[in-house]
Design a protein around this motif. Structure first.
Motif, PDB file in Angstrom:
ATOM      1  N   LEU A   1       2.267  60.674  47.557  1.00  0.00           N
ATOM      2  CA  LEU A   1       3.132  59.029  47.592  1.00  0.00           C
ATOM      3  C   LEU A   1       3.640  58.608  47.080  1.00  0.00           C
ATOM      4  O   LEU A   1       4.027  57.664  46.866  1.00  0.00           O
ATOM      5  N   HIS A   2       2.831  59.124  45.209  1.00  0.00           N
ATOM      6  CA  HIS A   2       3.978  57.950  44.375  1.00  0.00           C
ATOM      7  C   HIS A   2       5.520  58.435  45.065  1.00  0.00           C
ATOM      8  O   HIS A   2       6.455  56.748  44.515  1.00  0.00           O
ATOM      9  N   ASP A   3       5.687  59.513  45.006  1.00  0.00           N
ATOM     10  CA  ASP A   3       7.840  59.698  45.359  1.00  0.00           C
ATOM     11  C   ASP A   3       8.139  58.819  46.285  1.00  0.00           C
ATOM     12  O   ASP A   3       9.027  58.459  45.829  1.00  0.00           O
ATOM     13  N   LEU A   4       6.968  58.450  47.415  1.00  0.00           N
ATOM     14  CA  LEU A   4       7.554  57.815  48.599  1.00  0.00           C
ATOM     15  C   LEU A   4       7.860  56.516  48.431  1.00  0.00           C
ATOM     16  O   LEU A   4       8.732  56.029  48.418  1.00  0.00           O
ATOM     17  N   GLY A   5       6.459  55.940  47.304  1.00  0.00           N
ATOM     18  CA  GLY A   5       6.484  54.448  46.875  1.00  0.00           C
ATOM     19  C   GLY A   5       7.805  54.000  45.919  1.00  0.00           C
ATOM     20  O   GLY A   5       8.032  53.085  46.793  1.00  0.00           O
ATOM     21  N   GLN A   6       8.087  54.888  45.289  1.00  0.00           N
ATOM     22  CA  GLN A   6       9.179  54.892  44.609  1.00  0.00           C
ATOM     23  C   GLN A   6      10.812  54.323  44.667  1.00  0.00           C
ATOM     24  O   GLN A   6      11.308  53.376  44.781  1.00  0.00           O
ATOM     25  N   PRO A   7      11.341  55.056  45.989  1.00  0.00           N
ATOM     26  CA  PRO A   7      12.773  54.207  46.909  1.00  0.00           C
ATOM     27  C   PRO A   7      12.310  53.210  47.442  1.00  0.00           C
ATOM     28  O   PRO A   7      12.770  52.047  47.950  1.00  0.00           O
TER      29      PRO A   7
ATOM     30  N   LEU B   1       9.887  50.541  46.645  1.00  0.00           N
ATOM     31  CA  LEU B   1       9.954  49.694  46.539  1.00  0.00           C
ATOM     32  C   LEU B   1      11.409  49.154  45.549  1.00  0.00           C
ATOM     33  O   LEU B   1      12.075  48.023  46.153  1.00  0.00           O
ATOM     34  N   ALA B   2      12.310  50.323  45.650  1.00  0.00           N
ATOM     35  CA  ALA B   2      14.144  50.151  44.901  1.00  0.00           C
ATOM     36  C   ALA B   2      14.428  49.381  45.925  1.00  0.00           C
ATOM     37  O   ALA B   2      14.950  48.358  46.418  1.00  0.00           O
ATOM     38  N   ILE B   3      14.504  49.924  47.548  1.00  0.00           N
ATOM     39  CA  ILE B   3      15.337  49.649  48.523  1.00  0.00           C
ATOM     40  C   ILE B   3      14.783  48.056  48.987  1.00  0.00           C
ATOM     41  O   ILE B   3      15.606  47.118  49.552  1.00  0.00           O
ATOM     42  N   ARG B   4      13.233  47.507  48.885  1.00  0.00           N
ATOM     43  CA  ARG B   4      12.739  46.471  49.329  1.00  0.00           C
ATOM     44  C   ARG B   4      13.116  45.272  48.492  1.00  0.00           C
ATOM     45  O   ARG B   4      14.108  44.457  48.622  1.00  0.00           O
ATOM     46  N   LEU B   5      13.397  45.596  47.226  1.00  0.00           N
ATOM     47  CA  LEU B   5      14.256  45.062  45.903  1.00  0.00           C
ATOM     48  C   LEU B   5      15.704  44.114  45.894  1.00  0.00           C
ATOM     49  O   LEU B   5      15.984  43.195  46.153  1.00  0.00           O
TER      50      LEU B   5
ATOM     51  N   GLN C   1       8.297  47.114  54.357  1.00  0.00           N
ATOM     52  CA  GLN C   1       7.109  46.942  53.925  1.00  0.00           C
ATOM     53  C   GLN C   1       6.231  47.615  55.439  1.00  0.00           C
ATOM     54  O   GLN C   1       5.250  48.146  54.387  1.00  0.00           O
ATOM     55  N   GLU C   2       6.071  48.118  56.478  1.00  0.00           N
ATOM     56  CA  GLU C   2       5.582  49.206  56.967  1.00  0.00           C
ATOM     57  C   GLU C   2       5.389  50.187  56.097  1.00  0.00           C
ATOM     58  O   GLU C   2       4.432  50.764  56.468  1.00  0.00           O
ATOM     59  N   SER C   3       6.561  50.554  56.468  1.00  0.00           N
ATOM     60  CA  SER C   3       6.702  51.972  55.637  1.00  0.00           C
ATOM     61  C   SER C   3       6.236  51.855  53.804  1.00  0.00           C
ATOM     62  O   SER C   3       4.677  52.752  54.056  1.00  0.00           O
ATOM     63  N   MET C   4       5.513  51.028  53.348  1.00  0.00           N
ATOM     64  CA  MET C   4       4.795  51.075  51.953  1.00  0.00           C
ATOM     65  C   MET C   4       3.200  50.449  52.206  1.00  0.00           C
ATOM     66  O   MET C   4       2.485  51.298  52.156  1.00  0.00           O
TER      67      MET C   4
END
Length: 68
Positions: A11-17, A19-23, A52-55
């Motif tokens: 989940l952490h590995d999924l969240g990093q990209p 967040l980068a895409i969103r930013l 956002q939906e993915s997060m």
């Protein structure tokens, strides 16, 4: 590595990209605020919505894993 630790890592590995895409999408939207065309703005908004939906899904998965 136990299953809970493995799930947290995934989940952490999924969240990093995500967040980068969103930013990057937010920065791009800000940069194009004055000069961006409407179709480009709509695509950036779609990227923001999808990220956002993915997060949200990742957060729900994390919550379910923490209940175990």
């Amino acid at each position: 590595m136990d299953q809970k630790t493995q799930m947290e890592t995934l989940l952490h590995d999924l969240g990093q990209p995500l967040l980068a895409i969103r930013l990057n999408a937010e920065l791009l939207m800000h940069a194009l605020a004055e000069s961006g065309s409407d179709p480009i703005q709509k695509k950036i908004e779609a990227i923001l919505q999808a990220s956002q939906e993915s997060m949200d899904i990742a957060a729900q998965m994390s919550a379910l894993e923490n209940k175990k």
